[in-house]
Design an enzyme around this catalytic site. Structure first.
Site, PDB file in Angstrom:
ATOM      1  N   ASP A   1       0.835  -1.207   0.000  1.00  0.00           N
ATOM      2  CA  ASP A   1       0.000   0.000   0.000  1.00  0.00           C
ATOM      3  C   ASP A   1       0.873   1.262   0.000  1.00  0.00           C
ATOM      4  O   ASP A   1       0.337   2.362  -0.108  1.00  0.00           O
ATOM      5  CB  ASP A   1      -0.952   0.010   1.199  1.00  0.00           C
TER       6      ASP A   1
ATOM      7  N   ASP B   1       4.929   7.948   0.732  1.00  0.00           N
ATOM      8  CA  ASP B   1       4.665   7.591   2.131  1.00  0.00           C
ATOM      9  C   ASP B   1       5.940   7.525   2.963  1.00  0.00           C
ATOM     10  O   ASP B   1       6.371   6.463   3.423  1.00  0.00           O
ATOM     11  CB  ASP B   1       3.887   6.263   2.215  1.00  0.00           C
TER      12      ASP B   1
HETATM   13  P1  AMP Z   1       1.259   3.793   6.794  1.00  0.00           P
HETATM   14  O1  AMP Z   1       1.989   2.720   7.554  1.00  0.00           O
HETATM   15  O2  AMP Z   1       1.504   5.169   7.299  1.00  0.00           O
HETATM   16  O3  AMP Z   1       1.440   3.690   5.325  1.00  0.00           O
HETATM   17  O4  AMP Z   1      -0.288   3.550   7.084  1.00  0.00           O
HETATM   18  C1  AMP Z   1      -0.959   2.340   6.821  1.00  0.00           C
HETATM   19  C2  AMP Z   1      -2.455   2.548   6.895  1.00  0.00           C
HETATM   20  O5  AMP Z   1      -2.819   3.049   8.179  1.00  0.00           O
HETATM   21  C3  AMP Z   1      -3.011   3.535   5.892  1.00  0.00           C
HETATM   22  O6  AMP Z   1      -4.272   3.084   5.508  1.00  0.00           O
HETATM   23  C4  AMP Z   1      -3.090   4.806   6.686  1.00  0.00           C
HETATM   24  O7  AMP Z   1      -4.050   5.692   6.170  1.00  0.00           O
HETATM   25  C5  AMP Z   1      -3.486   4.291   8.052  1.00  0.00           C
HETATM   26  N1  AMP Z   1      -3.056   5.184   9.141  1.00  0.00           N
HETATM   27  C6  AMP Z   1      -1.809   5.396   9.610  1.00  0.00           C
HETATM   28  N2  AMP Z   1      -1.820   6.267  10.634  1.00  0.00           N
HETATM   29  C7  AMP Z   1      -3.109   6.635  10.817  1.00  0.00           C
HETATM   30  C8  AMP Z   1      -3.788   7.515  11.711  1.00  0.00           C
HETATM   31  N3  AMP Z   1      -3.129   8.188  12.650  1.00  0.00           N
HETATM   32  N4  AMP Z   1      -5.124   7.631  11.591  1.00  0.00           N
HETATM   33  C9  AMP Z   1      -5.797   6.946  10.664  1.00  0.00           C
HETATM   34  N5  AMP Z   1      -5.237   6.104   9.803  1.00  0.00           N
HETATM   35  C10 AMP Z   1      -3.904   5.943   9.863  1.00  0.00           C
HETATM   36 MG    MG Z   2       0.904   4.359   3.706  1.00  0.00          MG
END
Ligand code: AMP
Ligand code: MG
Length: 489
Positions: free
Chosen positions: A256, A266
């Protein structure tokens, strides 16, 4: 209330239809202030300096005011996280404002990250903290300055609104910019949920906008989706080769977080290597080292394999998908070798080059030599400077001398301006080391944003000498190794 901003929009992702997203507005960020702004990105978007200085712009990029013509939405995607199928994820804290038509005619999407809850927030709070937002902002522009494909960052707005992580921090919003934020995970989502019409619509949209040559490719029996898979593989290979050559660890290469355009996206626990350590793990949430520096090329292939599986309903034959993935195994090493040869200032290709590269990397690892400083000093030596500053980096001087003799024999024996120029344009003087970001973050937490601005200016020109900024090109201080960066952001 809407504000115009004098912008033209062409929201093509939004036109894909409701299966792909939920429309919603960002959540307001109380009493916002500017943390950082990129003039270069504003210019590319056609946003004037006057407007970027306005209260309206601040409110827009904090998520408090809508831009007329935008069509805010959170998109749905799924993905594999740390090797496991994670099911539905989606923009849990990002809102796509829409696609701007830039003065140059290109379509660039604007996305707010940290702008509040969405239907895909799961257990999260929809917010991003100041520290990680500054890191993403600076690294996006640093990567662009290095010539590495990446999403860009227009600005960061901050607020004193509290956000709970390991401790209480404050909220911020990064405005990210890219032609598209479509991820491998978008394809996985529609494939594994059996929405194959939507899968096709998404693939056709991506081909039409970004890979038009796949439509009529004669390769893969004229199968455009296999051609797409191959084209994405090639871009991903080129991107990861650049990461490896510059010493960049992404940290969370989940599917993702993989862009269908081969952009670095990201930014989380990323790191530019200090001392060269092939097995370096930059993410404290990754104890197994799945995403260690030297595993990134294989992980990229693993992710492409997931994309291939997701595309199978469109491609049809598994053999075609495998054939489309096959070139990665030759494209990646070729790209990496070309990058490493450029780092050595070698314009042409010769048989012993691979061994020359492997030997120096082994020595750098053995003596834990600072990766960026080594390449820069070597470049300066080839530009006519003394050899001692390079040699002094090594403990095993005899081994270095032996390598240097072979390297000198391979390259011009006298300093060669063209070679030196290539090296100085390939081996950056300035990279966003963790401790540099940390200094900017510490000041920003006290509402002093001048270091964010200074660092941005340095990183926008990473190959220039900038003698008044030498301090940013030094060895990391001792405390740098105690900086712990995890997935928490
Ligand atoms: P990441 O590891 O940052 O790529 O995030 C993985 C998933 O978790 C994605 O769907 C993000 O949108 C969600 N996500 C990460 N941090 C948050 C947060 N603080 N609130 C809501 N969704 C989050
Ligand atoms: Mg992400």
């Amino acid at each position: 209330m809407d504000v115009d901003g004098g912008l033209r929009w062409n929201n093509r992702f939004a036109a894909l239809g409701p299966a792909f997203f939920t429309r919603l507005a960002p959540q307001p960020l109380p009493a916002p202030y500017w943390v950082g702004r990129s003039r270069a990105v504003a210019r590319e978007l056609g946003l004037t300096e006057e407007w970027m200085a306005s209260q309206a712009a601040l409110e827009v990029f904090a998520g408090n005011l809508a831009l007329a013509g935008s069509a805010p939405l959170a998109s749905v995607y799924s993905g594999h996280q740390f090797g496991q199928w994670a099911g539905q994820l989606g923009d849990g804290r990002a809102i796509l404002l829409g696609e701007l038509v830039t003065p140059g005619g290109a379509g660039l999407e604007l996305q707010l990250k940290g702008s509040g809850l969405t239907p895909y927030s799961r257990m999260g709070d929809g917010r991003a903290v100041l520290r990680s937002s500054i890191r993403e902002f600076l690294c996006s522009e640093a990567m662009h300055g290095l010539g590495i494909p990446t999403s860009r960052a227009l600005c960061v707005t901050g607020s004193d609104a509290p956000v709970r992580r390991e401790e209480i921090e404050t909220a911020a919003v990064v405005t990210r910019v890219a032609p598209s934020f479509v991820r491998f995970g978008h394809f996985e989502h529609f494939s594994y949920s059996g929405q194959h019409d939507e899968l096709k619509r998404l693939a056709d949209y991506v081909i039409e906008r970004f890979y038009p040559a796949c439509r009529d490719s004669a390769e893969f029996s004229g199968n455009p989706y296999a051609a797409l898979l191959e084209a994405v593989s090639a871009r991903t290979a080129a991107m990861v080769a650049q990461w490896q050559a510059v010493g960049f660890c992404h940290g969370v290469m989940n599917t993702d977080n993989m862009s269908i355009l081969g952009l670095t996206i990201d930014y989380g626990p990323f790191q530019f290597l200090d001392a060269f350590d092939p097995g370096h793990i930059c993410n404290h949430s990754d104890p197994q080292g799945r995403y260690a520096y030297n595993r990134q090329p294989n992980i990229a292939y693993w992710n492409l394999f997931c994309l291939g599986q997701a595309l199978l309903p469109l491609i049809g034959e598994p053999e075609l998908a495998m054939a489309a993935l096959e070139p990665y195994k030759t494209v990646f090493p070729r790209e990496l070798e070309a990058r490493m040869r450029a780092k050595l200032g070698l314009a042409d290709e010769q048989a012993p080059d691979r061994e020359l590269i492997e030997t120096i990397l082994k020595l750098l690892a053995q003596d834990r030599v600072d990766y960026t400083i080594f390449w820069r000093r070597l470049s300066q030596h080839r530009a006519g400077g003394p050899q001692e500053p390079v040699r002094d980096l090594f403990l095993d001087r005899a081994a270095f001398d032996a390598w240097m003799l072979r390297y000198a024999a391979r390259s011009a024996t006298v300093p060669d301006p063209a070679q030196a120029e290539l090296m100085l344009r390939t081996n950056p003087k300035y990279v966003l080391r963790n401790h540099l970001g940390e200094q900017a973050i510490r000041a920003a937490k006290l509402h002093d944003f001048s270091e964010v601005e200074r660092l941005l200016a340095v990183l926008e020109q990473p190959f220039d000498e900038q003698p008044e900024r030498d301090a940013y090109a030094g060895f990391p201080p001792d405390w740098a190794s105690s900086i712990s960066i995890s997935c928490s952001s």
